[in-house]
Design an enzyme around this catalytic site. Structure first.
Site, PDB file in Angstrom:
ATOM      1  N   ASP A   1      54.894  93.458  61.896  1.00 28.80           N
ATOM      2  CA  ASP A   1      54.546  92.172  61.295  1.00 28.80           C
ATOM      3  C   ASP A   1      54.110  91.262  62.435  1.00 28.80           C
ATOM      4  O   ASP A   1      54.934  90.788  63.222  1.00 28.80           O
ATOM      5  CB  ASP A   1      55.769  91.598  60.567  1.00 28.80           C
ATOM      6  N   VAL A   2      52.804  90.997  62.529  1.00 25.72           N
ATOM      7  CA  VAL A   2      52.294  90.239  63.673  1.00 25.72           C
ATOM      8  C   VAL A   2      52.730  88.780  63.660  1.00 25.72           C
ATOM      9  O   VAL A   2      52.575  88.078  64.661  1.00 25.72           O
ATOM     10  CB  VAL A   2      50.756  90.304  63.786  1.00 25.72           C
TER      11      VAL A   2
ATOM     12  N   ALA B   1      32.299  95.818  56.042  1.00 28.75           N
ATOM     13  CA  ALA B   1      32.747  96.189  54.698  1.00 28.75           C
ATOM     14  C   ALA B   1      34.239  96.489  54.699  1.00 28.75           C
ATOM     15  O   ALA B   1      34.668  97.629  54.558  1.00 28.75           O
ATOM     16  CB  ALA B   1      31.953  97.398  54.205  1.00 28.75           C
TER      17      ALA B   1
ATOM     18  N   ASN C   1      43.824  92.412  65.437  1.00 29.77           N
ATOM     19  CA  ASN C   1      42.892  92.322  64.304  1.00 29.77           C
ATOM     20  C   ASN C   1      43.569  91.804  63.040  1.00 29.77           C
ATOM     21  O   ASN C   1      42.917  91.178  62.206  1.00 29.77           O
ATOM     22  CB  ASN C   1      42.298  93.718  64.048  1.00 29.77           C
TER      23      ASN C   1
ATOM     24  N   TYR D   1      40.200  78.402  57.689  1.00 24.70           N
ATOM     25  CA  TYR D   1      39.978  79.688  58.354  1.00 24.70           C
ATOM     26  C   TYR D   1      39.239  79.463  59.680  1.00 24.70           C
ATOM     27  O   TYR D   1      39.551  80.107  60.691  1.00 24.70           O
ATOM     28  CB  TYR D   1      39.171  80.582  57.424  1.00 24.70           C
TER      29      TYR D   1
ATOM     30  N   LYS E   1      40.209  80.644  63.593  1.00 25.62           N
ATOM     31  CA  LYS E   1      39.385  81.592  64.342  1.00 25.62           C
ATOM     32  C   LYS E   1      38.794  80.957  65.610  1.00 25.62           C
ATOM     33  O   LYS E   1      38.581  81.632  66.612  1.00 25.62           O
ATOM     34  CB  LYS E   1      38.278  82.149  63.432  1.00 25.62           C
TER      35      LYS E   1
END
Lengths: 259, 193
Positions: free
Chosen positions: A67-68, A195, A94, A162, A166
């Site tokens: 669990d990051v 994708a 990621n 978001y 980022k």
């Protein structure tokens, strides 16, 4: 696929969020070049099949439930990795949770913000700190690769929180590139459009979205997690990118050109 | 809600804490339309990345970001026509031993772009002013050199002499079509937008 040959033979990587999508693509690509790959997935039921597929193809991989958003969980993952493989040369962060469209003026932003802040920016802190002693020991082979987004540069109209998350990851990468540079360790970002399962699901719900993305993309398609994004990660992880640090490679087929 | 009113006809709200925000609160800033200025709450303590504790990261990242988000929302709820965020340039350049600070600065700068995209149709423009780290009290020796070239102009600039005129310009009627932009006013150190 071979664990004994390839450009990353003898090196070990942790890839967070590797149970699916872009993380899985990166893990598969690095494994194909001989790296020992740790599939750091939140759930073993998604991570273990990826590890098994890599092993079945002749590669070296294990899955560690991670669990990051938890410092202890990330530290345990890195500790187990080093115990198992004897070192850690390449840390790839990621994993990310969030990204649901919202309005910036809405009263319930907390539920959007907390997941993204925790799995994005806080996780960079946790992954970087846990990996640092081992990356430093790896010297010129040490790599910290962070998956960011074109939205972290241009600002998103649909998912406004978001973008700052980022963007923060990019700023941390630049700072760490400067801070860790004297040790030979490089720190870079990749901004993909690929994708992922989430995007494929969105295409199923709204086929026009796929057409719209492809129409605005000079290369006319959405990226493949392994062939397109994994290959950029491989470049950054390998010796060819030893003099590249503090950079963001936008890998989106040319959709965003304003870096 | 339309954009632009007569010069000097707007109210101005200064959000944020610290010396820079304090100077702005006492400055004479006549703006053309209702304006909120959000000064980033920037922690100035440099420290090696591996030594940052959860409490320190909370103070440098989580709390300032939540404060900035809340300030942006107040500006929107107040139907202000101009929102201006002020950050140090280290978010763009990165800075060794200041990763926790650079994260916040760049996050607010890019949140400006998202807000500009969402709130443009509400009649609000959203822009950013990026200043020399010294104006935030950040130790410039920690920041280090960010360009091979020397600064084009001398010194970090002043709040009253250099920052206030920029606020006045963005908050005026002439800037009604300027949104999502970063105006870097650091004397020509960081020239890559």
């Amino acid at each position: 696929m071979s664990a004994t040959g390839g450009r990353l033979a003898g090196r070990t990587t942790v890839v967070t969020g590797a149970g699916q999508g872009v993380g899985e693509g990166i893990a598969r690509r690095l494994a194909a070049e001989g790296a020992n790959v740790v599939i750091a997935a939140r759930r073993a039921d998604t991570g273990e099949p990826v590890a098994e597929a890599i092993r079945s193809a002749g590669g070296s991989a294990i899955c560690i439930e991670t669990d990051v958003s938890s410092r202890a969980s990330v530290q345990a993952c890195v500790d187990q990795t080093v115990d198992r493989f004897g070192g850690l040369q390449i840390m790839v962060h990621n994993a990310f949770r969030g990204g649901i469209p919202h309005r910036l003026e809405s009263a319930d932003l907390d539920r959007h913000w907390k997941h993204m802040s925790r799995t994005g920016v806080w996780a960079v802190l946790f992954c970087g700190q846990a990996a640092w002693p081992h990356l430093r020991a790896a010297g010129a082979q040490g790599r910290f690769i962070i998956l960011t987004s074109p939205s972290g540069v241009e600002g998103s109209a649909n998912i406004p929180l978001y973008s700052p998350v980022k963007a923060a990851e990019r700023a941390m990468a630049k700072s760490l590139a400067r801070e860790w540079g004297p040790s030979g360790v490089t720190v870079n970002c990749i901004g993909p459009v690929a994708a992922s399962p989430a995007l494929v699901n969105a295409f199923d719900v709204n086929p026009a979205l796929k057409d719209a993305i492809e129409a605005r993309t000079p290369l006319g398609r959405v990226g493949d997690p392994e062939a397109d994004i994994g290959s950029v990660a491989l470049f950054l992880a390998g010796d060819d990118a030893a003099f590249v640090t503090g950079q963001t490679i936008i890998c989106d087929g040319g959709s965003f050109l304003g870096l | 809600m339309g954009t632009g009113t007569g010069a000097g006809g707007g109210t101005i709200v200064i959000e944020g804490v610290g010396p820079l925000a304090d100077v702005l609160r006492t400055a004479d800033i006549a703006v053309g339309c209702p304006t909120t200025v959000v000064v980033a709450d920037i922690v100035t303590a440099a420290m090696p990345f591996e030594q940052i504790t959860d409490d320190e990261f909370d103070a440098a990242w989580e709390q300032p970001m939540q404060a900035a988000i809340a300030a942006f929302q107040r500006a929107h709820h107040a139907q202000h026509q101009r929102l201006i965020a002020i950050v140090p340039t280290i978010g763009m350049s990165g800075a060794p031993t200041l990763a926790h600070v650079a994260a916040t600065a760049e996050a607010i700068r890019v949140m400006v772009k998202s807000a500009a995209r969402q709130w443009g149709s509400d009649g609000m423009t959203v822009n950013c002013i990026a200043l020399a780290p010294a104006l935030f009290g950040i130790d410039t020796t920690a920041v280090g050199e960010v360009s091979l070239a020397p600064p084009a102009l001398a010194g970090p600039g002043t709040v009253v002499g250099d920052v206030v005129p920029l606020i006045r310009m963005i908050a005026g009627a002439d800037a009604h079509h300027l949104t999502g932009a970063t105006l870097t006013a650091d004397g020509g150190v960081w020239m890559t937008a």
